[in-house]
Design a protein around this motif. Structure first.
Motif, PDB file in Angstrom:
ATOM      1  N   LEU A  66      -2.713  -5.633  -5.705  1.00 31.41           N
ATOM      2  CA  LEU A  66      -3.856  -6.518  -5.953  1.00 31.41           C
ATOM      3  C   LEU A  66      -3.515  -7.981  -5.691  1.00 31.41           C
ATOM      4  CD1 LEU A  66      -5.367  -4.893  -9.155  1.00 31.41           C
ATOM      5  CD2 LEU A  66      -6.308  -4.869  -6.847  1.00 31.41           C
ATOM      6  N   VAL A  67      -2.326  -8.404  -6.116  1.00 31.24           N
ATOM      7  CA  VAL A  67      -1.928  -9.800  -5.910  1.00 31.24           C
ATOM      8  C   VAL A  67      -1.762 -10.093  -4.419  1.00 31.24           C
ATOM      9  CG1 VAL A  67      -0.053 -11.455  -6.288  1.00 31.24           C
ATOM     10  CG2 VAL A  67      -0.909 -10.103  -8.188  1.00 31.24           C
ATOM     11  N   ILE A  68      -1.160  -9.179  -3.694  1.00 30.43           N
ATOM     12  CA  ILE A  68      -0.955  -9.394  -2.251  1.00 30.43           C
ATOM     13  C   ILE A  68      -2.299  -9.445  -1.521  1.00 30.43           C
ATOM     14  CG2 ILE A  68      -0.149  -8.219  -0.145  1.00 30.43           C
ATOM     15  CD1 ILE A  68       1.992  -9.815  -1.557  1.00 30.43           C
TER      16      ILE A  68
ATOM     17  N   LYS B  55      13.367   1.232  -1.148  1.00 21.47           N
ATOM     18  CA  LYS B  55      13.617   0.544   0.120  1.00 21.47           C
ATOM     19  C   LYS B  55      12.383  -0.208   0.623  1.00 21.47           C
ATOM     20  CE  LYS B  55      17.354   3.521   1.710  1.00 21.47           C
ATOM     21  NZ  LYS B  55      17.651   4.052   0.400  1.00 21.47           N
ATOM     22  N   THR B  56      11.211   0.428   0.560  1.00 25.94           N
ATOM     23  CA  THR B  56      10.006  -0.270   1.020  1.00 25.94           C
ATOM     24  C   THR B  56       9.675  -1.447   0.115  1.00 25.94           C
ATOM     25  OG1 THR B  56       8.508   1.217  -0.184  1.00 25.94           O
ATOM     26  CG2 THR B  56       8.993   1.749   2.126  1.00 25.94           C
TER      27      THR B  56
ATOM     28  N   ALA C 230       3.113  -1.329  -9.260  1.00 20.39           N
ATOM     29  CA  ALA C 230       2.719  -1.205  -7.851  1.00 20.39           C
ATOM     30  C   ALA C 230       1.263  -1.625  -7.658  1.00 20.39           C
ATOM     31  CB  ALA C 230       2.932   0.224  -7.367  1.00 20.39           C
ATOM     32  N   ALA C 231       0.407  -1.270  -8.603  1.00 16.23           N
ATOM     33  CA  ALA C 231      -1.009  -1.649  -8.505  1.00 16.23           C
ATOM     34  C   ALA C 231      -1.184  -3.154  -8.635  1.00 16.23           C
ATOM     35  CB  ALA C 231      -1.816  -0.922  -9.581  1.00 16.23           C
ATOM     36  N   ILE C 232      -0.475  -3.764  -9.573  1.00 18.20           N
ATOM     37  CA  ILE C 232      -0.561  -5.218  -9.748  1.00 18.20           C
ATOM     38  C   ILE C 232      -0.096  -5.926  -8.480  1.00 18.20           C
ATOM     39  CG2 ILE C 232       0.435  -7.186 -10.989  1.00 18.20           C
ATOM     40  CD1 ILE C 232       0.477  -5.352 -13.492  1.00 18.20           C
TER      41      ILE C 232
ATOM     42  N   LEU D 211       0.828  -1.207   0.000  1.00 19.59           N
ATOM     43  CA  LEU D 211       0.000   0.000   0.000  1.00 19.59           C
ATOM     44  C   LEU D 211       0.862   1.257   0.000  1.00 19.59           C
ATOM     45  CD1 LEU D 211      -2.878   1.108   0.121  1.00 19.59           C
ATOM     46  CD2 LEU D 211      -2.725   0.993   2.609  1.00 19.59           C
ATOM     47  N   ILE D 212       1.924   1.262   0.782  1.00 19.62           N
ATOM     48  CA  ILE D 212       2.842   2.404   0.795  1.00 19.62           C
ATOM     49  C   ILE D 212       3.490   2.588  -0.571  1.00 19.62           C
ATOM     50  CG2 ILE D 212       5.057   3.224   1.730  1.00 19.62           C
ATOM     51  CD1 ILE D 212       4.157   2.038   4.435  1.00 19.62           C
ATOM     52  N   ASP D 213       3.883   1.487  -1.210  1.00 16.58           N
ATOM     53  CA  ASP D 213       4.458   1.582  -2.555  1.00 16.58           C
ATOM     54  C   ASP D 213       3.472   2.191  -3.533  1.00 16.58           C
ATOM     55  OD1 ASP D 213       6.853   0.544  -1.751  1.00 16.58           O
ATOM     56  OD2 ASP D 213       6.582  -1.413  -2.712  1.00 16.58           O
TER      57      ASP D 213
END
Length: 133
Positions: A120-122, A43-44, A115-117, A21-23
Motif C-alpha cells: 500500500l505504501v509503495i 530475496k525478493t 507485506a500488505a502495508i 506485489l510478489i511479496d
C-alpha cells in the motif's frame, strides 16, 4: 543525462511495485509456514523491494536536483516521509517473521500484514510521484 535518470527512476519504481506485489502473493500463498516460499520472499524483499527502493529514492533525489525542482515541494516531502514506514515495517514485521520461518519455525500474521502495508505504501508513493514528475 537527466532524461536517462528519469527513465531509470521510473523503470526501477515499476520493479519495486512488482516486488511488493510478489511479496504479497508469496505471503498469501503461505510464506509464513513454508521455508521454500519464505526463502524466495526473503530475496525478493531484500533485493527487489528494499535495495531497489532505496536506489529509486537516490535516483529521485538526483532527478530533483537535475530537474531544478525544490525539495520543499509537498509531494516530494510526502514521498520521503512515506519511506519511513517501509523501513520500520521491514525491520519490525517482515524480516523477523521470515527469519523465524527460515529457522524452522512458523510466522504469525505479521508477515502478511507487513507485506500488505508495504504494498500500500509503495503504490501510494508511486501514485503521488506519478503526478509530480
Amino acid at each position: 543525462m537527466d532524461v536517462g535518470i528519469q527513465h531509470m527512476h521510473r523503470s526501477l519504481a515499476y520493479l519495486v511495485i512488482l516486488s511488493a506485489l510478489i511479496d504479497m502473493i508469496l505471503a498469501v500463498l503461505g510464506a509464513n509456514k513454508k521455508p521454500s516460499l519464505a526463502g524466495i520472499m526473503s530475496k525478493t524483499h531484500k533485493f527487489g523491494l528494499m535495495m531497489t527502493g532505496r536506489l529509486v529514492y537516490l535516483l529521485g533525489f538526483a532527478n530533483v536536483v537535475l530537474g531544478g525542482h525544490s525539495f520543499t515541494n509537498h509531494t516530494i516531502i510526502a514521498g520521503i516521509i512515506l519511506w519511513i514506514p517501509m523501513e520500520v515495517v521491514a525491520k519490525r514485521m517482515v524480516k523477523p517473521e521470515l527469519s523465524d520461518v527460515l529457522e524452522g519455525g512458523r510466522a504469525g500474521g505479521r508477515l502478511m500484514a507487513g507485506a500488505a502495508i508495504q504494498l500500500l505504501v509503495i503504490v501510494a508513493t508511486f501514485g503521488l510521484m506519478d503526478r509530480t514528475f
